[in-house]
Enzyme design. Structure first.
Site, mmCIF file in Angstrom:
data_model
loop_
_atom_site.group_PDB
_atom_site.id
_atom_site.type_symbol
_atom_site.label_atom_id
_atom_site.label_comp_id
_atom_site.label_asym_id
_atom_site.label_seq_id
_atom_site.Cartn_x
_atom_site.Cartn_y
_atom_site.Cartn_z
ATOM 1 N N PRO A 2 -25.363 53.708 -32.065
ATOM 2 C CA PRO A 2 -24.009 53.822 -33.621
ATOM 3 C C PRO A 2 -25.214 52.081 -34.439
ATOM 4 O O PRO A 2 -25.250 51.547 -34.072
ATOM 5 C CB PRO A 2 -22.658 53.480 -33.287
ATOM 6 C CG PRO A 2 -22.619 53.476 -31.183
ATOM 7 C CD PRO A 2 -24.347 53.940 -30.871
ATOM 8 N N GLU A 3 -24.876 52.853 -35.854
ATOM 9 C CA GLU A 3 -25.592 52.130 -36.746
ATOM 10 C C GLU A 3 -24.605 51.354 -37.531
ATOM 11 O O GLU A 3 -23.281 51.501 -37.974
ATOM 12 C CB GLU A 3 -26.718 52.436 -38.007
ATOM 13 C CG GLU A 3 -28.185 52.670 -36.524
ATOM 14 C CD GLU A 3 -29.042 53.188 -37.936
ATOM 15 O OE1 GLU A 3 -29.158 52.437 -38.629
ATOM 16 O OE2 GLU A 3 -29.897 53.665 -36.563
ATOM 17 N N HIS A 91 -16.163 57.672 -18.064
ATOM 18 C CA HIS A 91 -16.882 56.165 -18.788
ATOM 19 C C HIS A 91 -15.679 55.460 -19.942
ATOM 20 O O HIS A 91 -15.739 54.098 -21.112
ATOM 21 C CB HIS A 91 -18.484 56.562 -19.452
ATOM 22 C CG HIS A 91 -18.661 57.196 -18.987
ATOM 23 N ND1 HIS A 91 -19.286 56.805 -17.841
ATOM 24 C CD2 HIS A 91 -19.491 59.051 -19.201
ATOM 25 C CE1 HIS A 91 -21.125 57.542 -17.523
ATOM 26 N NE2 HIS A 91 -20.487 58.764 -17.853
ATOM 27 N N ARG A 110 -23.376 54.010 -21.359
ATOM 28 C CA ARG A 110 -24.228 53.470 -20.434
ATOM 29 C C ARG A 110 -23.774 51.831 -20.319
ATOM 30 O O ARG A 110 -24.458 51.059 -20.168
ATOM 31 C CB ARG A 110 -25.317 53.576 -21.820
ATOM 32 C CG ARG A 110 -25.901 54.972 -22.084
ATOM 33 C CD ARG A 110 -27.080 55.263 -22.811
ATOM 34 N NE ARG A 110 -28.129 54.519 -22.715
ATOM 35 C CZ ARG A 110 -29.475 54.233 -22.870
ATOM 36 N NH1 ARG A 110 -29.586 54.696 -24.096
ATOM 37 N NH2 ARG A 110 -30.644 53.382 -22.344
ATOM 38 N N ARG A 152 -44.058 36.436 -45.665
ATOM 39 C CA ARG A 152 -44.492 37.366 -45.081
ATOM 40 C C ARG A 152 -45.188 38.222 -44.833
ATOM 41 O O ARG A 152 -45.375 39.186 -45.569
ATOM 42 C CB ARG A 152 -42.619 37.894 -44.913
ATOM 43 C CG ARG A 152 -42.361 36.500 -44.395
ATOM 44 C CD ARG A 152 -41.527 36.305 -43.024
ATOM 45 N NE ARG A 152 -41.369 36.883 -41.992
ATOM 46 C CZ ARG A 152 -40.541 36.997 -41.530
ATOM 47 N NH1 ARG A 152 -39.329 36.486 -41.977
ATOM 48 N NH2 ARG A 152 -40.392 37.016 -40.064
#
Ligand SMILES: [Zn+2]
Length: 271
Positions: A2-3, A91, A110, A152
């Protein structure tokens, strides 16, 4: 995984079901998440009313009368709102049972997800205090991006995905935003012009907004039903389109690897 858009869509989906409700009980079926959920937590939550459902980076923040729950979906976590009597499936690790008779149920095959509770100020919490600005914050603008990239040398795509600069720009959205801003992913960050930094900020907001908007419809089906929110089907310009013609100029899209993640770009449109 999930983002940010998936987490924000989850927040919007659960918000109307939880805000104003009182917690009857936290039923902890499996405390061994990414960090062990303390056995003392259920007693602290019982009876508290939920004030707000917020978000910071990929943490859902469920604000109670006496503290805040920090919930992270990890790699494979999802939340469902369903009648508390619904039988559990594999789960399902905890239920936040509400006085409406519904339950906010967390499933995570997980177990990289996490649940914390704090009564301290959120900005001082170890998981939150070092986080960079949100992509939709006023603090994240072209001037900011220009300034923080000056020294950077690292490739701009990798810097975007490093949450020290801005939170929530994952692999898909980094490739898509760079395409929209017409910037090559391997460019050293310090070579971006001020104008490019501004374009990139706008592009990041656009791809994330599109994903959140697309996700809204997915989640309406999902909350209260069985499903998995899955990934949102926005029209992708480059991601996983290696060898296919660029949607803008027809040049074949290229795939490279950066930091062990796949990156996609158009060699013609992106400079
Ligand atoms: Zn192109």
């Amino acid at each position: 995984m999930p983002e940010l858009p998936e987490v924000e869509t989850t927040r919007r989906g659960v918000e109307p079901h939880v805000v104003g409700r009182r917690i009857v009980e936290l039923a902890l079926h499996e405390p061994r998440l990414r960090w062990r959920v303390p056995g003392t937590l259920p007693a602290k939550l019982a009876g508290q009313r939920i004030r707000l459902a917020g978000r910071r980076a990929k943490y859902l923040l469920i604000e109670l009368e006496g503290g805040t729950l920090l919930l992270h979906l990890g790699m494979s976590g999802s939340l469902r709102v369903l009648p508390a009597t619904t039988p559990r499936i594999a789960h399902d690790h905890f239920d936040l049972v509400l006085d409406s008779g519904q339950s906010l149920r967390f499933n995570d095959p997980r177990r990289f997800g996490s649940l914390h509770y704090t009564t301290e100020a959120l900005e001082k919490h170890p998981l939150l205090k070092r986080l960079a600005p949100e992509p939709f914050d006023d603090a994240f603008d072209g001037d900011y991006l220009y300034k923080v990239t000056r020294k950077r040398n690292v490739a701009i795509k990798q810097l975007l995905m490093n949450s020290m600069l801005v939170v929530g720009v994952g692999n898909i959205y980094a490739s898509e935003a760079l395409f929209r801003a017409r910037i090559r992913p391997r460019r050293p960050a310090r070579t971006l012009s001020r104008a490019e930094a501004g374009k990139l900020v706008r592009a990041i907001r656009t791809v994330l907004s599109l994903a959140i908007r697309t996700g809204g419809t997915t989640l309406r089906d999902y909350v209260g039903a069985d499903g998995n929110p899955g990934y949102f089907r926005q029209k992708l310009f480059v991601y996983e389109r290696a060898g296919k013609p660029c949607r803008r100029c027809r040049t074949p899209i290229r795939q490279i690897t950066q930091g062990q993640r796949s990156t996609y770009y158009c060699p013609q449109c992106q400079r």
